[in-house]
Motif scaffolding. Structure first.
Motif, PDB file in Angstrom:
ATOM      1  N   ASP A 278      13.580   2.468   2.203  1.00 20.52           N
ATOM      2  CA  ASP A 278      14.383   1.314   1.772  1.00 20.52           C
ATOM      3  C   ASP A 278      13.662   0.518   0.695  1.00 20.52           C
ATOM      4  O   ASP A 278      14.271   0.049  -0.272  1.00 20.52           O
ATOM      5  CB  ASP A 278      14.672   0.389   2.958  1.00 20.52           C
ATOM      6  CG  ASP A 278      15.801   0.928   3.825  1.00 20.52           C
ATOM      7  OD1 ASP A 278      16.458   1.906   3.399  1.00 20.52           O
ATOM      8  OD2 ASP A 278      16.005   0.379   4.925  1.00 20.52           O
ATOM      9  N   GLU A 279      12.348   0.333   0.879  1.00 18.76           N
ATOM     10  CA  GLU A 279      11.572  -0.420  -0.105  1.00 18.76           C
ATOM     11  C   GLU A 279      11.502   0.332  -1.441  1.00 18.76           C
ATOM     12  O   GLU A 279      11.612  -0.270  -2.510  1.00 18.76           O
ATOM     13  CB  GLU A 279      10.167  -0.706   0.441  1.00 18.76           C
ATOM     14  CG  GLU A 279      10.198  -1.760   1.539  1.00 18.76           C
ATOM     15  CD  GLU A 279       8.973  -1.747   2.451  1.00 18.76           C
ATOM     16  OE1 GLU A 279       8.865  -2.653   3.283  1.00 18.76           O
ATOM     17  OE2 GLU A 279       8.147  -0.817   2.355  1.00 18.76           O
TER      18      GLU A 279
ATOM     19  N   ALA B  60       3.275   1.274  -6.603  1.00 20.00           N
ATOM     20  CA  ALA B  60       3.580   2.645  -7.039  1.00 20.00           C
ATOM     21  C   ALA B  60       5.047   2.810  -7.422  1.00 20.00           C
ATOM     22  O   ALA B  60       5.363   3.434  -8.446  1.00 20.00           O
ATOM     23  CB  ALA B  60       3.201   3.635  -5.938  1.00 20.00           C
ATOM     24  N   ALA B  61       5.950   2.242  -6.610  1.00 22.57           N
ATOM     25  CA  ALA B  61       7.373   2.416  -6.926  1.00 22.57           C
ATOM     26  C   ALA B  61       7.717   1.692  -8.228  1.00 22.57           C
ATOM     27  O   ALA B  61       8.470   2.209  -9.068  1.00 22.57           O
ATOM     28  CB  ALA B  61       8.233   1.888  -5.776  1.00 22.57           C
ATOM     29  N   TYR B  62       7.137   0.514  -8.418  1.00 24.87           N
ATOM     30  CA  TYR B  62       7.380  -0.250  -9.647  1.00 24.87           C
ATOM     31  C   TYR B  62       6.915   0.566 -10.866  1.00 24.87           C
ATOM     32  O   TYR B  62       7.639   0.688 -11.857  1.00 24.87           O
ATOM     33  CB  TYR B  62       6.633  -1.587  -9.572  1.00 24.87           C
ATOM     34  CG  TYR B  62       6.871  -2.522 -10.731  1.00 24.87           C
ATOM     35  CD1 TYR B  62       8.075  -3.206 -10.854  1.00 24.87           C
ATOM     36  CD2 TYR B  62       5.895  -2.728 -11.704  1.00 24.87           C
ATOM     37  CE1 TYR B  62       8.296  -4.084 -11.911  1.00 24.87           C
ATOM     38  CE2 TYR B  62       6.106  -3.599 -12.756  1.00 24.87           C
ATOM     39  CZ  TYR B  62       7.306  -4.280 -12.852  1.00 24.87           C
ATOM     40  OH  TYR B  62       7.527  -5.142 -13.909  1.00 24.87           O
TER      41      TYR B  62
ATOM     42  N   ASN C 188       0.864  -1.172   0.000  1.00 22.29           N
ATOM     43  CA  ASN C 188       0.000   0.000   0.000  1.00 22.29           C
ATOM     44  C   ASN C 188       0.903   1.224   0.000  1.00 22.29           C
ATOM     45  O   ASN C 188       1.904   1.259   0.733  1.00 22.29           O
ATOM     46  CB  ASN C 188      -0.885   0.016   1.250  1.00 22.29           C
ATOM     47  CG  ASN C 188      -1.896  -1.100   1.185  1.00 22.29           C
ATOM     48  OD1 ASN C 188      -2.393  -1.433   0.111  1.00 22.29           O
ATOM     49  ND2 ASN C 188      -2.202  -1.681   2.336  1.00 22.29           N
ATOM     50  N   PHE C 189       0.528   2.214  -0.774  1.00 24.79           N
ATOM     51  CA  PHE C 189       1.367   3.415  -0.902  1.00 24.79           C
ATOM     52  C   PHE C 189       1.722   4.009   0.464  1.00 24.79           C
ATOM     53  O   PHE C 189       2.865   4.404   0.706  1.00 24.79           O
ATOM     54  CB  PHE C 189       0.641   4.454  -1.771  1.00 24.79           C
ATOM     55  CG  PHE C 189       1.360   5.761  -1.841  1.00 24.79           C
ATOM     56  CD1 PHE C 189       2.590   5.854  -2.488  1.00 24.79           C
ATOM     57  CD2 PHE C 189       0.842   6.902  -1.244  1.00 24.79           C
ATOM     58  CE1 PHE C 189       3.275   7.054  -2.545  1.00 24.79           C
ATOM     59  CE2 PHE C 189       1.522   8.107  -1.289  1.00 24.79           C
ATOM     60  CZ  PHE C 189       2.745   8.178  -1.946  1.00 24.79           C
TER      61      PHE C 189
END
Ligand code: NAI
Length: 256
Positions: free
Chosen positions: A106-107, A155-157, A99-100
């Motif tokens: 770090d993630e 989201a990061a992906y 979840n955002f």
């Protein structure tokens, strides 16, 4: 077809999944291969045997491509192995479901450093080499349909693959004067270890297949075939593009 006779390719993250299929496909058309992963293991050993049995050379160079110095060393070490590199396939990639609101720095860094920063500086090292030896070069980046369509909880992906889309569009112009082509391949849902949980979950799989007009997952070999096209002289007028390998997923229309 021997489109890669006398060519040498570095494929990052190539001990399994799509990267391994790319390495085997390029070798099957004549390329010598530099395999990469974080560390040497029996999968790397198996691929070296497989490629050697095809009459091509293969070597493994260990590197975690999420750190800039590592990826620069990887490119430079790979050049030393057989004296050159003609093709760079930036395949290594990671994803994390969060979840955002819960994502930690770090993630975020884990995903962005592997999927975008490492690729950025790997390309820079490769192009510096091409320019200093006045050699043409080809870069193929493993993007995703998520350079284009959303993926909630990733989201990061999505940010990393969206960044890769614009990196490729931008570098196509900046690198054309150096005779370096760069393109993205955007897989949809491909049957690889990254999708282990999906493949094992019949209910989730059915939901995913509903959104794929061709009603099946892709194979790593389907992606590798498009990578080989883009890396070859058949694509000599192609740069700054993304080729989707997604069974129609990205622009599908669902009947109401
Ligand atoms: P995978 O998880 O099966 O293989 C990825 C490989 O990259 C592994 O061997 C892993 O050890 C290596 N790797 C990861 N981080 C690394 C690092 N920092 N340094 C060196 N090696 C590293 O994944 P798969 O499915 O083969 O994916 C390959 C690429 O395709 C990734 O960039 C992924 O985002 C992309 N992709 C995959 C899709 C799929 O459905 N399988 C869909 C869309 C994109």
């Amino acid at each position: 077809m021997n489109r890669f006779e006398n060519k040498i390719a570095l494929v990052t993250g190539s001990t399994q999944g799509i990267g391994a299929a790319c390495a085997v496909r390029l070798a099957s058309e004549g390329a010598d291969i530099i395999l990469n992963g974080r560390k040497f293991d029996e999968r790397a050993e198996g691929l070296i045997s497989q490629i050697t049995a095809m009459g091509r050379r293969a070597t493994f160079v260990a590197a975690d491509v999420s750190a800039t110095q590592n990826v620069v060393n990887l490119v430079n070490d790979a050049i030393k192995v057989y004296g050159s590199i003609d093709i760079l396939v930036n395949n290594a990639g990671v994803e994390k479901n969060h979840n955002f609101l819960d994502v930690t720095e770090d993630e975020y860094d884990f995903v962005m450093d592997t999927n975008l920063k490492g690729i950025f500086f790997g390309i820079q090292a490769f192009v510096k080499y091409c320019v200093s030896y006045n050699k043409p070069g080809v870069v193929v980046n493993m993007s995703s349909v998520h350079e284009e369509i959303i993926f909630p909880h990733f989201a990061a992906y999505c940010a990393s693959k969206g960044g890769l889309k614009m990196l490729t569009r931008n570098l196509a112009t900046e690198l054309a004067p150096f005779n370096v082509r760069i393109n993205n391949v955007a897989p949809g849902a491909i049957s690889t270890p990254i999708n282990h949980a999906l493949i094992e979950n019949a209910e989730l799989l059915e939901k995913v297949l509903k959104n794929i007009p061709m009603k099946k997952l892709g194979k790593p070999e389907d992606v590798a075939a498009v990578v080989a096209f883009l890396a070859s002289a058949d694509a000599e007028y192609v740069t700054g593009s993304t080729y989707f390998v997604d069974g129609g997923l990205t622009y599908h229309y669902e009947e109401q």
